[in-house]
Each structure stands twice: as C-alpha cells, then as structure tokens.
Design a protein around this motif. Structure first.
Motif, mmCIF file in Angstrom:
data_model
loop_
_atom_site.group_PDB
_atom_site.id
_atom_site.type_symbol
_atom_site.label_atom_id
_atom_site.label_comp_id
_atom_site.label_asym_id
_atom_site.label_seq_id
_atom_site.Cartn_x
_atom_site.Cartn_y
_atom_site.Cartn_z
ATOM 1 N N ILE A 17 -11.753 -5.964 -2.779
ATOM 2 C CA ILE A 17 -11.575 -5.732 -1.537
ATOM 3 C C ILE A 17 -12.720 -5.674 -0.074
ATOM 4 C CG2 ILE A 17 -9.891 -4.748 -0.424
ATOM 5 C CD1 ILE A 17 -8.049 -3.564 -3.103
ATOM 6 N N GLY A 18 -13.234 -5.307 -0.632
ATOM 7 C CA GLY A 18 -13.879 -5.058 0.183
ATOM 8 C C GLY A 18 -14.489 -6.223 0.998
ATOM 9 N N LYS A 19 -15.395 -6.384 -0.277
ATOM 10 C CA LYS A 19 -15.937 -7.980 -0.231
ATOM 11 C C LYS A 19 -15.305 -8.795 0.726
ATOM 12 C CE LYS A 19 -18.819 -7.643 -5.023
ATOM 13 N NZ LYS A 19 -18.507 -9.127 -6.323
ATOM 14 N N GLY A 20 -13.838 -8.727 0.911
ATOM 15 C CA GLY A 20 -13.140 -9.743 2.126
ATOM 16 C C GLY A 20 -13.049 -11.225 0.230
ATOM 17 N N SER A 21 -13.322 -10.761 -0.476
ATOM 18 C CA SER A 21 -13.387 -12.558 -1.256
ATOM 19 C C SER A 21 -11.968 -13.321 -0.885
ATOM 20 C CB SER A 21 -13.045 -11.259 -3.243
ATOM 21 O OG SER A 21 -14.139 -11.061 -3.545
ATOM 22 N N VAL A 64 -11.135 3.621 9.079
ATOM 23 C CA VAL A 64 -10.021 2.432 8.683
ATOM 24 C C VAL A 64 -9.019 3.390 9.952
ATOM 25 C CG1 VAL A 64 -10.470 3.047 6.935
ATOM 26 C CG2 VAL A 64 -8.634 4.675 7.755
ATOM 27 N N ARG A 65 -8.720 4.195 11.466
ATOM 28 C CA ARG A 65 -7.528 4.455 11.885
ATOM 29 C C ARG A 65 -8.057 3.149 13.182
ATOM 30 N NH1 ARG A 65 -7.111 11.109 12.523
ATOM 31 N NH2 ARG A 65 -6.413 11.471 11.033
ATOM 32 N N ARG A 66 -9.268 2.381 13.433
ATOM 33 C CA ARG A 66 -9.709 1.053 14.008
ATOM 34 C C ARG A 66 -8.504 0.543 14.384
ATOM 35 N NH1 ARG A 66 -10.839 4.066 19.227
ATOM 36 N NH2 ARG A 66 -12.366 5.007 18.641
ATOM 37 N N VAL A 106 0.805 -0.857 -0.443
ATOM 38 C CA VAL A 106 -0.180 0.106 -0.082
ATOM 39 C C VAL A 106 0.700 0.758 0.033
ATOM 40 C CG1 VAL A 106 -1.879 -1.105 0.909
ATOM 41 C CG2 VAL A 106 -0.518 0.014 2.317
ATOM 42 N N GLY A 107 2.381 1.717 -0.212
ATOM 43 C CA GLY A 107 2.976 1.934 -0.945
ATOM 44 C C GLY A 107 4.484 2.157 -0.424
ATOM 45 N N ALA A 108 4.481 1.066 -0.247
ATOM 46 C CA ALA A 108 5.944 1.347 -0.136
ATOM 47 C C ALA A 108 7.203 0.986 -1.052
ATOM 48 C CB ALA A 108 6.670 -0.516 0.111
ATOM 49 N N THR A 109 7.122 1.056 -2.282
ATOM 50 C CA THR A 109 7.693 1.038 -3.942
ATOM 51 C C THR A 109 6.370 1.243 -4.874
ATOM 52 O OG1 THR A 109 8.075 -1.335 -3.923
ATOM 53 C CG2 THR A 109 9.789 -0.560 -3.133
ATOM 54 N N ILE A 110 7.050 1.907 -5.891
ATOM 55 C CA ILE A 110 5.999 1.999 -6.836
ATOM 56 C C ILE A 110 6.439 0.872 -8.228
ATOM 57 C CG2 ILE A 110 5.271 3.372 -8.562
ATOM 58 C CD1 ILE A 110 4.348 4.276 -6.395
ATOM 59 N N PHE A 139 1.782 1.804 -6.187
ATOM 60 C CA PHE A 139 0.570 2.772 -6.779
ATOM 61 C C PHE A 139 -0.688 2.593 -6.428
ATOM 62 C CE2 PHE A 139 -1.058 4.718 -10.171
ATOM 63 C CZ PHE A 139 -0.331 6.760 -9.551
ATOM 64 N N ALA A 140 -1.022 1.197 -7.192
ATOM 65 C CA ALA A 140 -2.175 0.452 -6.861
ATOM 66 C C ALA A 140 -3.139 0.360 -5.635
ATOM 67 C CB ALA A 140 -3.053 -0.571 -7.503
ATOM 68 N N GLY A 141 -1.473 0.560 -4.890
ATOM 69 C CA GLY A 141 -2.305 -0.002 -3.224
ATOM 70 C C GLY A 141 -2.993 1.017 -2.577
ATOM 71 N N ASN A 142 -1.668 2.351 -3.146
ATOM 72 C CA ASN A 142 -2.320 3.642 -2.349
ATOM 73 C C ASN A 142 -3.077 4.016 -1.910
ATOM 74 O OD1 ASN A 142 -0.757 6.402 -1.573
ATOM 75 N ND2 ASN A 142 0.228 4.866 -0.103
ATOM 76 N N ILE A 143 -3.315 4.021 -3.820
ATOM 77 C CA ILE A 143 -4.233 4.705 -4.199
ATOM 78 C C ILE A 143 -5.982 3.963 -3.646
ATOM 79 C CG2 ILE A 143 -6.478 5.157 -6.562
ATOM 80 C CD1 ILE A 143 -3.482 5.875 -8.377
ATOM 81 N N ALA A 144 -6.104 2.723 -3.474
ATOM 82 C CA ALA A 144 -7.072 1.692 -2.892
ATOM 83 C C ALA A 144 -7.134 2.157 -1.664
ATOM 84 C CB ALA A 144 -6.653 0.547 -3.653
ATOM 85 N N LEU A 145 -6.037 2.562 -0.486
ATOM 86 C CA LEU A 145 -6.224 2.720 0.681
ATOM 87 C C LEU A 145 -7.123 4.067 0.682
ATOM 88 C CD1 LEU A 145 -5.649 2.016 3.393
ATOM 89 C CD2 LEU A 145 -3.129 2.683 2.902
ATOM 90 N N LYS A 146 -6.213 4.835 -0.207
ATOM 91 C CA LYS A 146 -7.051 6.597 0.518
ATOM 92 C C LYS A 146 -7.920 6.450 -0.389
ATOM 93 C CE LYS A 146 -2.735 7.589 1.873
ATOM 94 N NZ LYS A 146 -1.888 8.562 0.789
ATOM 95 N N THR A 147 -8.847 5.871 -1.272
ATOM 96 C CA THR A 147 -9.866 5.718 -2.044
ATOM 97 C C THR A 147 -10.667 5.297 -0.852
ATOM 98 O OG1 THR A 147 -9.655 5.785 -4.413
ATOM 99 C CG2 THR A 147 -11.396 5.232 -3.351
ATOM 100 N N ALA A 148 -10.048 4.445 0.245
ATOM 101 C CA ALA A 148 -11.186 3.939 0.535
ATOM 102 C C ALA A 148 -10.610 4.661 1.798
ATOM 103 C CB ALA A 148 -10.233 2.191 1.148
ATOM 104 N N GLU A 149 -10.034 5.240 2.907
ATOM 105 C CA GLU A 149 -10.917 5.931 3.366
ATOM 106 C C GLU A 149 -11.027 6.836 3.432
ATOM 107 O OE1 GLU A 149 -6.676 7.560 4.629
ATOM 108 O OE2 GLU A 149 -5.557 5.727 5.598
ATOM 109 N N GLY A 150 -11.178 7.782 1.642
ATOM 110 C CA GLY A 150 -12.110 8.818 1.830
ATOM 111 C C GLY A 150 -13.302 9.033 1.598
ATOM 112 N N THR A 151 -13.552 7.424 0.985
ATOM 113 C CA THR A 151 -15.190 7.018 1.368
ATOM 114 C C THR A 151 -15.579 6.638 2.224
ATOM 115 O OG1 THR A 151 -14.141 5.512 -1.179
ATOM 116 C CG2 THR A 151 -16.846 5.473 -0.141
ATOM 117 N N ALA A 152 -15.262 6.484 3.341
ATOM 118 C CA ALA A 152 -15.025 6.344 4.839
ATOM 119 C C ALA A 152 -15.862 7.582 4.921
ATOM 120 C CB ALA A 152 -14.657 5.343 5.463
ATOM 121 N N ARG A 153 -15.419 8.496 5.409
ATOM 122 C CA ARG A 153 -15.379 9.673 6.161
ATOM 123 C C ARG A 153 -16.938 10.583 5.240
ATOM 124 N NH1 ARG A 153 -9.829 9.834 5.875
ATOM 125 N NH2 ARG A 153 -9.427 10.969 3.872
ATOM 126 N N GLN A 154 -17.272 9.802 3.668
ATOM 127 C CA GLN A 154 -18.100 10.767 2.987
ATOM 128 C C GLN A 154 -19.168 9.963 3.638
ATOM 129 O OE1 GLN A 154 -17.453 9.771 -1.338
ATOM 130 N NE2 GLN A 154 -19.612 10.993 -1.841
#
Length: 354
Positions: free
Chosen positions: A219-223, A282-284, A144-148, A232-247
């Motif tokens: 990811i959200g389904k827990g498949s 997400v911080r929990r 989720v963001g160590a290397t691109i 790169f993709a992992g960090n975008i997914a993480l930040k998108t999930a955080e933003g959606t949760a706040r929304q």
C-alpha cells in the motif's frame, strides 16, 4: 460549472472551518458553485466575512444539525428530511448538486446516503474509498470501513468502483488493481479473496489492469493504483497508517529538540521537514468517498482544518467534473456483460456435449 452541496454544520468545528475552507477552493476553482445547508445564524456571519464564498453560494436554513456522537438510527429519526446533512445529500438526488461534502458523523452520513440515494442496481454494498499517499504518489484504497466482510463478488464490485475513481482523479486510462491478501501467492488467503482474484484474472477487463494479490507493505509502496479489501481490514490499515504517521512525527520533533546542533540543523532543513510533515499528514489528502451509490458523497475528516476540508471539496469537484457515476455505470455494464457472455458460452458447450 460544478455544483457542490455542503453540510455546513458537519465536523468538530462546523462553519468555522467549512467557510474558510471554501474560500481556499474558490481561489483555486473559479468554475464552482456551493449549495450551503445549515443554521442561518451560524453560517451567515461567516459568509459576510468571506464575500468571495458568498458570491458563489446559496444558503438554505436548516434547524437540525446531526451531532458527531449521534447513532445512525438516531440521526435518521431526528434528521431525515430536515437536517443540514440530509438536505445536502438530497440536493444530489434531485440533481441540484453534482456532489455532496460533509465532515459530519460518518455512520450517520453513510446511513442517510444509502437511504436517500440508494445503491446502484448492480452493487450489493457501498464502499468508502480513501486517497492514500504512497512512495510513487497516491493510490485509491477501498473499503476502509463502510461494511465488515465481503464475498468474492462484492470485492469485484469494489475493484470496479476503485478503478473508476482512479481513472477519474488520477487520469490513468487503465489503473492497476490489487487484492489485499496475506501473501502474493495464489494459494494463500481466504476463499472469497482467491475466488475474486480468479474471476478478475479471467475477465481481463479493459477498464483495469488486474495485478494480482498485494500485501500490506505494498500500500505504502504504491505497487498498484487501487488496493481492494473489505472494510474491517481496510479500516485497520487506515488507522494504523494514521497512527504511524503521528508516531514518526513525534520522533522527528523529539530528535530536532535534542541539543543546540539539532536545533540549528532543523533551521537549515526546515523546508524539507515541512514537506515531510505534509506527506505524513493524512488529513492533507482528506476525503473518504462513498462509492456504489446513485450519487457522489465525500466524507471529510471530522477534525479537519480549513485546508483539509478544502481538499475534500476539491476531491468531490474532480469527480464531479469527470462524471464518475457515468463511468462506474459503464464499467459495471461491461463486467456483467462479460459474465453473461461467459454463462452463455458455458451453456452452449454443455448443450454440445449432451
């Protein structure tokens, strides 16, 4: 007894959050000890207010604290050998601690961890793994963001690292693993992803159940228990999930404030809303884990509150108890043994054909 090295100066709030967070851990994990690294004048007064933490802690004074806005190169120049972050990582290297936990600067923490602990012999790049809340429970997502970017073999490394972590914290003997892709069909996606999928499918490793490709909504389904992607993709997914949760949280607050009946309804349903809020926070499930190093490092959210920091420490505790590093070493050896056997068989068949 699990020994946790704590960068007491890390994060937006430093010891003011760290020490109260450790109090919560002590109440739930009696077989734990802390090695605290930070400025004595900032940490000692808080230890006096939390005697239960003080009773299981050893404080080492450090003059230098890495700032949240320091560049990794700057943090290495100014904080190597002497900062609270470095000292906490170094305690893992020397064997004085089983795990390091810091809420500090992510880039600096990764740079120092790589410099101090080094990557495992068979690992080209480390990864940051996150615990992801899902409909089924929780999954591990990395990187989720160590290397691109990542080639096929690096993605396979991530799959091995993630399955070992899932086994350690979820207690699943054979975690299911999926590669994040633009579709589930084998003909879709980048060549590196397709190649990694082919190798994992043919390897049929006993340590994991390779599921195949998964898409973003899986990811959200827990498949699967472990979702593998590059940073790169992992960090975008993480930040998108955080933003959606706040929304969604904002939508709920707005809806519950509309009119008298809505407010009355909230009173009766506030227990359910509290549960939903906890799921969406997400911080929990706080704590990104640096995997692929010769030691365990947990990165807590920089803006974590005491409960969130406690969650990161408890995540490190669980991995320390399960001897995660030993498990990763065994799985890497098994996989590379499989590759060696395959190369030997291919060479033998080639010789017979000649």
């Amino acid at each position: 007894m699990i020994r946790i090295a704590i960068d007491a100066m890390g994060g937006d709030h430093g010891p003011e959050v760290v020490i109260p967070g450790l109090q919560k851990v002590v109440e739930r994990r009696p077989d734990i000890r802390f090695l605290l690294f930070g400025r004595d004048e900032a940490v000692r007064p808080l230890l006096n207010r939390y005697p239960a933490v003080a009773a299981v802690s050893e404080l080492t004074h450090c003059d230098v604290a890495v700032r949240m806005d320091d560049k990794p190169s700057q943090a290495l120049r100014q904080g190597r050998w002497k900062s609270s972050m470095w000292k906490a990582i170094e305690a893992v290297k020397t064997g004085d601690a089983d795990v390091c936990v810091s809420a500090g600067n992510t880039g600096a923490l990764m740079a120092m961890s790589k410099f101090c602990l080094r990557t495992m012999a068979a690992i080209e790049r480390p990864a940051i793994a996150a615990i992801w809340p899902t409909i089924r429970g929780e999954s591990v997502v990395l990187d989720v963001g160590a290397t691109i970017g990542a080639d096929a073999h690096q993605l396979i490394d991530f799959a091995i690292l993630g399955s070992a972590m899932a086994r350690a914290i979820f207690g699943i003997e054979k975690p299911s693993v999926g590669l994040l892709n633009v579709g589930v069909e084998e003909i879709k996606g980048q060549e590196d992803v397709k190649e990694a999928g082919r190798i994992l499918r043919e390897a049929n490793l006993r340590s994991m159940d390779y599921h195949g490709f998964v898409e973003g909504d899986d990811i959200g389904k827990g498949s699967v228990d472990v979702v593998v992607t590059e940073g790169f993709a992992g960090n975008i997914a993480l930040k998108t999930a955080e933003g959606t949760a706040r929304q969604i949280g904002g939508y709920l607050r707005e809806a519950m404030s509309r009119g008298l009946m809505a407010r009355i309804g909230y009173v009766f349903a506030r227990g359910a809303f509290a549960h939903l809020r906890e799921k969406l926070d997400v911080r929990r499930s706080n704590g990104g884990v640096f995997l692929g190093l010769n030691g365990i490092v947990v990165k807590s959210h920089g803006g974590a509150d005491d409960e969130s920091f406690a969650a990161a420490v408890e995540l490190g505790y669980d991995m320390g108890r399960s001897r995660l590093i030993d498990g990763i070493q065994r799985e890497l050896e098994a996989f590379h043994g499989h590759l060696a056997d395959k190369r030997l068989a291919a060479a033998k068949n080639s010789a017979e054909d000649d």
